[in-house]
Enzyme design. Structure first.
Site, PDB file in Angstrom:
ATOM      1  CE  LYS A   1      47.050  22.115  53.286  1.00 48.80           C
ATOM      2  NZ  LYS A   1      46.036  21.892  52.279  1.00 48.80           N
TER       3      LYS A   1
ATOM      4  CE  LYS B   1      51.738  31.628  50.812  1.00 54.91           C
ATOM      5  NZ  LYS B   1      51.004  31.445  49.537  1.00 54.91           N
TER       6      LYS B   1
ATOM      7  CG  HIS C   1      52.271  26.586  52.144  1.00 53.84           C
ATOM      8  ND1 HIS C   1      51.543  27.368  53.000  1.00 53.84           N
ATOM      9  CD2 HIS C   1      51.763  26.833  50.909  1.00 53.84           C
ATOM     10  CE1 HIS C   1      50.638  28.049  52.308  1.00 53.84           C
ATOM     11  NE2 HIS C   1      50.755  27.745  51.039  1.00 53.84           N
TER      12      HIS C   1
ATOM     13  CD  GLU D   1      50.346  23.296  44.077  1.00 52.33           C
ATOM     14  OE1 GLU D   1      49.523  23.653  44.921  1.00 52.33           O
ATOM     15  OE2 GLU D   1      51.003  24.093  43.393  1.00 52.33           O
TER      16      GLU D   1
ATOM     17  NE  ARG E   1      40.961  48.396  42.892  1.00 47.07           N
ATOM     18  CZ  ARG E   1      41.940  47.970  42.120  1.00 47.07           C
ATOM     19  NH1 ARG E   1      42.761  48.812  41.563  1.00 47.07           N
ATOM     20  NH2 ARG E   1      42.117  46.685  41.868  1.00 47.07           N
TER      21      ARG E   1
ATOM     22  CG  HIS F   1      46.054  27.242  53.151  1.00 50.17           C
ATOM     23  ND1 HIS F   1      46.941  27.849  52.302  1.00 50.17           N
ATOM     24  CD2 HIS F   1      45.832  26.012  52.629  1.00 50.17           C
ATOM     25  CE1 HIS F   1      47.229  27.023  51.318  1.00 50.17           C
ATOM     26  NE2 HIS F   1      46.576  25.898  51.480  1.00 50.17           N
TER      27      HIS F   1
ATOM     28  CE  LYS G   1      52.178  26.844  42.151  1.00 47.75           C
ATOM     29  NZ  LYS G   1      50.914  26.661  42.847  1.00 47.75           N
TER      30      LYS G   1
HETATM   31  C1  BG6 Z   1      48.871  28.631  48.195  1.00 45.75           C
HETATM   32  C2  BG6 Z   1      49.795  28.941  47.054  1.00 45.75           C
HETATM   33  O1  BG6 Z   1      49.285  29.289  49.357  1.00 45.75           O
HETATM   34  O2  BG6 Z   1      48.891  27.238  48.443  1.00 45.75           O
HETATM   35  C3  BG6 Z   1      49.427  28.158  45.819  1.00 45.75           C
HETATM   36  O3  BG6 Z   1      49.720  30.328  46.777  1.00 45.75           O
HETATM   37  C4  BG6 Z   1      49.328  26.688  46.132  1.00 45.75           C
HETATM   38  O4  BG6 Z   1      50.363  28.381  44.795  1.00 45.75           O
HETATM   39  C5  BG6 Z   1      48.456  26.468  47.345  1.00 45.75           C
HETATM   40  O5  BG6 Z   1      48.772  26.035  44.997  1.00 45.75           O
HETATM   41  C6  BG6 Z   1      48.504  25.021  47.788  1.00 45.75           C
HETATM   42  O6  BG6 Z   1      47.562  24.808  48.789  1.00 45.75           O
HETATM   43  P1  BG6 Z   1      46.968  23.375  49.030  1.00 45.75           P
HETATM   44  O7  BG6 Z   1      46.214  23.499  50.304  1.00 45.75           O
HETATM   45  O8  BG6 Z   1      46.104  23.055  47.859  1.00 45.75           O
HETATM   46  O9  BG6 Z   1      48.153  22.459  49.112  1.00 45.75           O
END
Ligand code: BG6
Length: 478
Positions: free
Chosen positions: A192, A158, A250, A226, A48, A188, A340
């Site tokens: 991995k 996502k 995930h 995390e 934008r 993602h 988290k």
């Molecule tokens: C993301 C989430 O898809 O994956 C995040 O939106 C999360 O909240 C992250 O922290 C974790 O990814 P990774 O590869 O660090 O485990």
């Protein structure tokens, strides 16, 4: 080594986003440095902000210098990359900018050819995806407008929608503009190395698969923990919550990799068929079983985070007991926990085997103490350990748990690509195995929607920062 992808333009919607700055531009730059990019390519940022090509190049450079100073240290290499960056200002909800984009894609670098390969990347909030895709089609950027044997593909970040209904709507809009083999729904985690290794571990070894079922396995636990909070993503989290952010994608992808049947071959669709079947077999959540199966939590202090409502009931933690109701897994609990601001950062899968039929060595509980486990550490370590009982040296026969351990770091000298490197290359090459197919997206949403419905308006339980989550989490293990 993967073959070089076709020459193409990569068009990034949301070019000024955090994701673009943190993952996309650095990954593309590194791929270019390593010689993995096509011989000729362009990256067209769409956003934008009112920026010229040159201003956009500087912005990308500044962000990379800020986030990853070492990547831009080689100025000569960076300026070669930077010269391939272009920018088009588009108000995503209005059609005009898409016509400009169309023109830019045809005319950029002074080329006038219309036979171009185009890879679109939607690094934008999920609610914008349908409107972007519709406008792309109206402006002649969809797949049906590609000619001369070229391709047009789309990568969608996502979360895909925010529930089953919106995911279906999104899938149907995208489906009108791109065929399924041109759609790359990114998670993602599937890029991995350690996640890709789950299938290799299971299906390239003769000794594990015969045991990999309800006759021998007592339970499976999957943890995505995390030790940090939502960082500056308050607005996103308020919309998403952990179930949508991590469980729907995930966590369920890890579960399906552990539980899937061997595919008929190693093609993208055969593998994705088996993953979809697992998701389809997951036992439904209802108000009757939710109490013993689901604990949602919110870390203390979440409501004071930036852009978070003071009364927010959004969850930042979930522990869920899943059952995969099929022949292989019936009644084996899959305990999946993600959160988290927990005590540590760790992604791990633990497969715990049943105890032997007779326990010769000591008290009854010694069996669970030494129960065989396969422990797959996805991150931060990249290891697989096998736990078994061994006799403690000495006169008494006492069994202790010991571990055999494989570590990527010590067993291999090559280091793998990061998930975004890998998945960008796969999308350019048209390899879909590590992208999520429409049916799996919908099955996963049906699961998450059922959990949300079954929980109803019940607020999440509070838990202290850097703890193991809410105290009542134990109830799902009983
Ligand atoms: C993301 C989430 O898809 O994956 C995040 O939106 C999360 O909240 C992250 O922290 C974790 O990814 P990774 O590869 O660090 O485990």
């Amino acid at each position: 080594m993967q073959l070089k992808p076709d020459n193409c333009s990569i068009i990034i919607f949301g070019a000024n986003s955090d994701l673009a700055a943190r993952k996309l531009f650095p990954s593309l730059y590194e791929l270019a440095l390593w010689g993995n990019m096509p011989d000729d390519y362009r990256i067209v940022g769409v956003g934008r902000a009112d920026l010229s090509h040159e201003e956009f190049r500087l912005t990308v450079q500044e962000k990379m210098a800020d986030l990853f100073p070492e990547t831009v240290r080689d100025e000569a290499a960076f300026s070669l990359f930077s010269a391939r960056l272009y920018y088009v200002r588009v108000n995503l909800v209005e059609i005009d900018g898409y016509h400009l984009l169309h023109k830019e894609l045809l005319d950029v670098s002074g080329e006038s050819g219309i036979c171009k390969n185009l890879l679109f990347y939607l690094a934008t909030p999920p609610s914008l995806a349908p409107v972007i895709v519709r406008n792309m089609e109206l402006a002649g950027l969809g797949e049906k407008d590609s000619i001369c044997g070229t391709w047009r593909k789309i990568i969608v970040e996502k979360p895909y929608g925010r529930n089953l209904q919106t995911a279906r709507e999104l899938n149907s809009v995208i489906g009108e503009v791109f065929s399924e083999k041109r759609v790359f729904r990114i998670d993602h985690y599937l890029g991995k190395e350690t996640v890709q290794n789950i299938m290799v571990f299971r299906f390239s070894n003769g000794i594990f698969e015969p045991l990999w079922n309800r006759n021998n396995i007592a339970n499976v636990t999957i943890t995505i923990a995390e030790n940090f909070g939502i960082r500056d993503r308050g607005a996103f989290y308020e919309e998403a919550g952990l179930l949508r952010d991590i469980m729907q994608n995930h966590a369920l992808q890890l579960l399906s990799a552990v539980a899937m049947e061997p595919p008929v071959d190693f093609s993208a669709d055969a593998v994705r068929d088996e993953k979809a079947k697992v998701l389809r077999s997951i036992r439904t959540f209802t108000p009757d079983n939710v109490e013993q199966s689901v604990v949602l939590g919110q870390y203390e202090g979440y409501r004071s985070e930036k852009n978070v409502a003071p009364e927010s009931t959004v969850e930042t933690f979930a522990a869920i007991k899943f059952f995969v109701d099929n022949w292989r897994w019936k009644d084996v609990p899959f305990f999946v926990k993600a959160g988290k601001n927990l005590a540590e950062t760790l992604t791990e899968i633990v497969i715990t085997f049943k105890c032997p039929p007779q326990n010769y060595f000591g008290p009854a509980e010694s069996c669970s103490y030494t129960a065989n486990q396969v422990i797959m550490r996805i991150q931060p370590e990249e290891t697989i350990a096998i736990k078994f009982g061994a006799k403690r040296p000495g006169e008494a026969v006492i069994t202790d748990p010991v571990y055999m351990r494989f570590d990527y770091k010590t067993s291999f000298t090559e280091s793998g690509l990061t998930p975004y490197h890998r998945l960008l290359l796969d999308a350019m090459a048209g390899e879909q195995m590590n992208f999520i197919r429409q049916d799996s997206v919908e099955y996963s949403w049906a699961i998450v929607d059922a959990i949300r419905d079954a929980v109803g308006g019940q607020p999440p339980e509070s838990y202290p920062v850097h703890s193991r989550g809410p105290e009542s989490v134990e109830r799902i293990y009983s």
